[in-house]
Design an enzyme around this catalytic site. Structure first.
Site, PDB file in Angstrom:
ATOM      1  CG  ASP A  97      -2.042  -0.999   1.153  1.00 25.71           C
ATOM      2  OD1 ASP A  97      -2.418  -1.392   0.044  1.00 25.71           O
ATOM      3  OD2 ASP A  97      -2.549  -1.380   2.218  1.00 25.71           O
ATOM      4  CG  ASP A 125      -6.806  -1.340  -1.479  1.00 25.92           C
ATOM      5  OD1 ASP A 125      -7.082  -2.557  -1.535  1.00 25.92           O
ATOM      6  OD2 ASP A 125      -5.881  -0.883  -0.780  1.00 25.92           O
TER       7      ASP A 125
END
Length: 164
Positions: free
Chosen positions: A124, A142
């Site tokens: 991330d 995401d």
């Protein structure tokens, strides 16, 4: 929508999203640090590398390894196959719904690839917000999952509105 058109749409979305996701994660790993953030637009957008063993916003990160690996690898893979099957074969699904499911599958696959490559965690690196009001750190996969879910919610609300 014919099965051929569905396949082309789904394949195009999967290829594009997974390529973008994996490329941006590779760039993030080579340029970003886990200790310092790059900040843009007065801090509205921040890039900082994070290794996330959990799901969205680190949900489930504290689960024991075997549970986390089973849930985020085996269970998610089964769910992704089911979603892909629905997107390909549900005759009642509109192109909009097929696109939404393709985005869900693409995002899920992008993060599943990470879990397989990086020993159970996901890369991330994106954080947005203003001041102390900020999102968690997330990635392109995401964004695909969130967009797909929002599209399904909009579709459902539209269908309910039409039937009233």
């Amino acid at each position: 929508m014919t099965i051929t058109k569905r396949f082309i749409l789904i394949f195009g979305i999967l290829t594009t999203c997974i390529s973008c996701d994996q490329t941006t994660k590779s760039v993030a790993q080579s340029l970003l640090s886990t200790t310092e953030a790059w900040s843009f637009l007065g801090g509205t957008i921040r890039f900082q590398l994070t290794h996330n063993p959990g799901a969205f916003l680190s949900l489930g990160a504290s689960l024991p390894d075997i549970w986390r690996q089973t849930l985020f690898s085996v269970a998610v893979a089964g769910l992704l196959l089911a979603l892909l099957g629905y997107a390909l074969f549900a005759k009642s699904a509109s192109a909009f719904v097929v696109l939404a499911f393709a985005l869900l599958v693409a995002g899920g696959l992008g993060n599943t690839i990470d879990r397989l490559i990086y020993d159970g965690y996901v890369i991330d690196f994106i954080n947005i917000g203003i001041g102390s009001l900020r999102t968690g750190i997330f990635n392109v996969a995401d964004i695909a999952v969130t967009t797909g879910m929002l599209m399904l919610i909009v579709n459902e609300l539209h269908q309910k509105h039409k039937s009233v």
